[in-house]
Enzyme design. Structure first.
Site, PDB file in Angstrom:
ATOM      1  N   ASP A   1       0.834  -1.214   0.000  1.00 51.74           N
ATOM      2  CA  ASP A   1       0.000   0.000   0.000  1.00 51.74           C
ATOM      3  C   ASP A   1       0.865   1.259   0.000  1.00 51.74           C
ATOM      4  OD1 ASP A   1      -1.268  -2.298   1.196  1.00 51.74           O
ATOM      5  OD2 ASP A   1      -2.896  -1.020   1.871  1.00 51.74           O
TER       6      ASP A   1
ATOM      7  N   HIS B   1      -1.095   4.440  -0.756  1.00 48.58           N
ATOM      8  CA  HIS B   1      -2.180   5.308  -0.287  1.00 48.58           C
ATOM      9  C   HIS B   1      -1.950   6.805  -0.515  1.00 48.58           C
ATOM     10  CE1 HIS B   1      -5.233   2.707   1.307  1.00 48.58           C
ATOM     11  NE2 HIS B   1      -4.346   1.987   1.992  1.00 48.58           N
TER      12      HIS B   1
ATOM     13  N   ASP C   1      -4.020  -0.576  -3.454  1.00 50.58           N
ATOM     14  CA  ASP C   1      -4.201   0.532  -2.510  1.00 50.58           C
ATOM     15  C   ASP C   1      -3.162   1.635  -2.727  1.00 50.58           C
ATOM     16  OD1 ASP C   1      -6.339  -0.852  -1.508  1.00 50.58           O
ATOM     17  OD2 ASP C   1      -5.725  -0.711   0.585  1.00 50.58           O
TER      18      ASP C   1
ATOM     19  N   ASP D   1      -6.518   6.823  -2.227  1.00 51.55           N
ATOM     20  CA  ASP D   1      -7.268   7.032  -0.977  1.00 51.55           C
ATOM     21  C   ASP D   1      -6.325   7.349   0.185  1.00 51.55           C
ATOM     22  OD1 ASP D   1      -9.871   6.883  -1.867  1.00 51.55           O
ATOM     23  OD2 ASP D   1     -10.100   4.754  -1.451  1.00 51.55           O
ATOM     24  N   ARG D   2      -6.924   7.958   1.213  1.00 51.54           N
ATOM     25  CA  ARG D   2      -6.228   8.352   2.437  1.00 51.54           C
ATOM     26  C   ARG D   2      -5.283   9.531   2.186  1.00 51.54           C
ATOM     27  NH1 ARG D   2      -8.775   6.059   6.945  1.00 51.54           N
ATOM     28  NH2 ARG D   2      -8.926   3.817   6.730  1.00 51.54           N
TER      29      ARG D   2
ATOM     30  N   ASN E   1      -8.419  -3.230  -2.437  1.00 45.17           N
ATOM     31  CA  ASN E   1      -9.808  -2.937  -2.063  1.00 45.17           C
ATOM     32  C   ASN E   1     -10.127  -1.444  -2.161  1.00 45.17           C
ATOM     33  OD1 ASN E   1      -8.075  -2.775   0.402  1.00 45.17           O
ATOM     34  ND2 ASN E   1      -9.986  -2.117   1.367  1.00 45.17           N
ATOM     35  N   HIS E   2      -9.103  -0.586  -2.210  1.00 45.12           N
ATOM     36  CA  HIS E   2      -9.341   0.850  -2.354  1.00 45.12           C
ATOM     37  C   HIS E   2      -9.375   1.297  -3.814  1.00 45.12           C
ATOM     38  CE1 HIS E   2      -9.467   2.709   1.672  1.00 45.12           C
ATOM     39  NE2 HIS E   2      -8.880   1.575   2.029  1.00 45.12           N
TER      40      HIS E   2
ATOM     41  N   HIS F   1      -3.618  -8.456  -2.994  1.00 48.62           N
ATOM     42  CA  HIS F   1      -3.685  -7.389  -2.006  1.00 48.62           C
ATOM     43  C   HIS F   1      -4.144  -7.896  -0.644  1.00 48.62           C
ATOM     44  CE1 HIS F   1      -4.057  -3.399  -0.364  1.00 48.62           C
ATOM     45  NE2 HIS F   1      -5.264  -3.708   0.072  1.00 48.62           N
TER      46      HIS F   1
ATOM     47  N   ARG G   1     -13.119  -6.513   9.865  1.00 44.45           N
ATOM     48  CA  ARG G   1     -13.495  -5.458   8.933  1.00 44.45           C
ATOM     49  C   ARG G   1     -14.982  -5.479   8.584  1.00 44.45           C
ATOM     50  NH1 ARG G   1      -8.746  -3.548   6.239  1.00 44.45           N
ATOM     51  NH2 ARG G   1      -6.918  -4.869   6.587  1.00 44.45           N
TER      52      ARG G   1
ATOM     53  N   HIS H   1      -2.357  -4.765   2.483  1.00 39.84           N
ATOM     54  CA  HIS H   1      -3.679  -4.560   3.083  1.00 39.84           C
ATOM     55  C   HIS H   1      -3.680  -4.157   4.548  1.00 39.84           C
ATOM     56  CE1 HIS H   1      -7.988  -4.867   2.978  1.00 39.84           C
ATOM     57  NE2 HIS H   1      -8.101  -6.030   3.577  1.00 39.84           N
TER      58      HIS H   1
END
Length: 300
Positions: A20, A22, A49, A52-53, A81-82, A130, A183, A210
């Site tokens: 990730d 991000h 990922d 995002d963030r 997943n993002h 991921h 989650r 992840h």
């Protein structure tokens, strides 16, 4: 063929697996500066990922896609997943695209994310996704490869159950067996699940991302599983290192004694490739908080 992508490295090349990132664009630039740039001799796999963030998700996505255009055989990008519409609307990427560009730009990114593979198979021996493994023991590499990520319905958003969802969402646990995910989607799987999957599919290890790992990379499940996370000081608050995993040529490899299609241990010294772990610290960036453009209320 849909997924996994199969990455086969010629002798002397190096492959770096990145977890990730991000939207931490300045850490991505530092990563390349520290470990080497994409080239014919240095292949990169980004394991989902990347948006995002962080508040530079557009820059990270554009940069990776430009590299893919320039070096189509030297950079691979898995879906995380993002890289999905619902997560993008919640965690900032949709709003960032609209603030910096337009809704059309986000829609183009969403369409491109639907084309990303869910997994990659490295040299026939290392499966990289991921999230993680499955709620069934009989999932095979062939089933993963044959999953159709371009359904006739036209929607490329991943389903809420099945192997595609689990490739994006599941997590390891230290206990044997399976348990409910913290989650609220997917599940957790133990070292026995990882061992059976590797033995059934004749692979050496599973690599996944992840989850934050304070040391950047963590070897789990008796060496069969590696988690790699590459966003140092995640969200400007976690204090973790970033990490990567390199695959480099093993000079001691003897092809004559390699059981290529037989039983594979996690750390066979007679293996074509050696795995090396490296870590890195966060670097300074402009004074802009994570999710600075988000309208969801999840900003910092």
């Amino acid at each position: 063929m849909t997924s996994p992508d199969e990455i086969i490295l010629a002798g002397g090349k190096k492959l770096t697996v990145v977890g990730d990132t991000h939207g931490q664009f300045f850490d991505v630039l530092n990563l390349f500066q520290k470990f080497g740039f994409v080239s014919d001799e240095h292949v990169y796999l980004f394991n989902g990922d990347f948006v995002d963030r962080g508040s530079w998700s557009c820059e990270v996505a554009f940069y990776l896609f430009v590299l893919k255009i320039l070096y189509p055989h030297s950079i691979f990008i898995n879906r995380g997943n993002h890289e999905t519409n619902d997560m993008n609307k919640t965690y900032g990427f949709t709003d960032e695209c609209e603030h910096k560009y337009s809704q059309k730009v986000f829609e183009a990114f969403a369409e491109s994310f639907g084309a990303l593979p869910y997994a990659a198979l490295i040299n026939g021996s290392y499966l990289c996704m991921h999230g993680g493994l499955f709620s069934r023991d009989d999932v095979t590499l062939k089933e993963i490869k044959n999953f159709n990520r371009f359904p006739t319905s036209g929607s490329t958003q991943p389903p809420r159950d099945g192997i595609a969802m689990e490739l994006l969402w599941t997590d390891p646990q230290p206990e044997v067996g399976r348990s409910q995910s913290k989650r609220g989607i997917g599940m957790q799987f133990g070292p026995d699940i990882t061992e059976r999957f590797c033995l059934n599919n004749k692979i050496r290890k599973v690599l996944r991302s992840h989850e934050v790992r304070m040391g950047g990379v963590e070897e789990e499940h008796n060496g069969r599983l590696i988690t790699v996370f590459s966003a140092p000081n995640y969200c400007d608050s976690t204090g973790n290192l970033g990490g990567v995993v390199h695959f480099v040529e093993n000079p001691k490899y003897n092809k004559a004694t390699d059981q290529e299609d037989g039983y594979k241990t996690a750390d066979d010294p007679n293996c074509p490739w050696s795995l090396q772990i490296e870590t890195f610290d966060a670097v300074p960036h402009p004074d802009l908080k994570p999710m600075a453009y988000s309208k969801s209320g999840f900003g910092y």
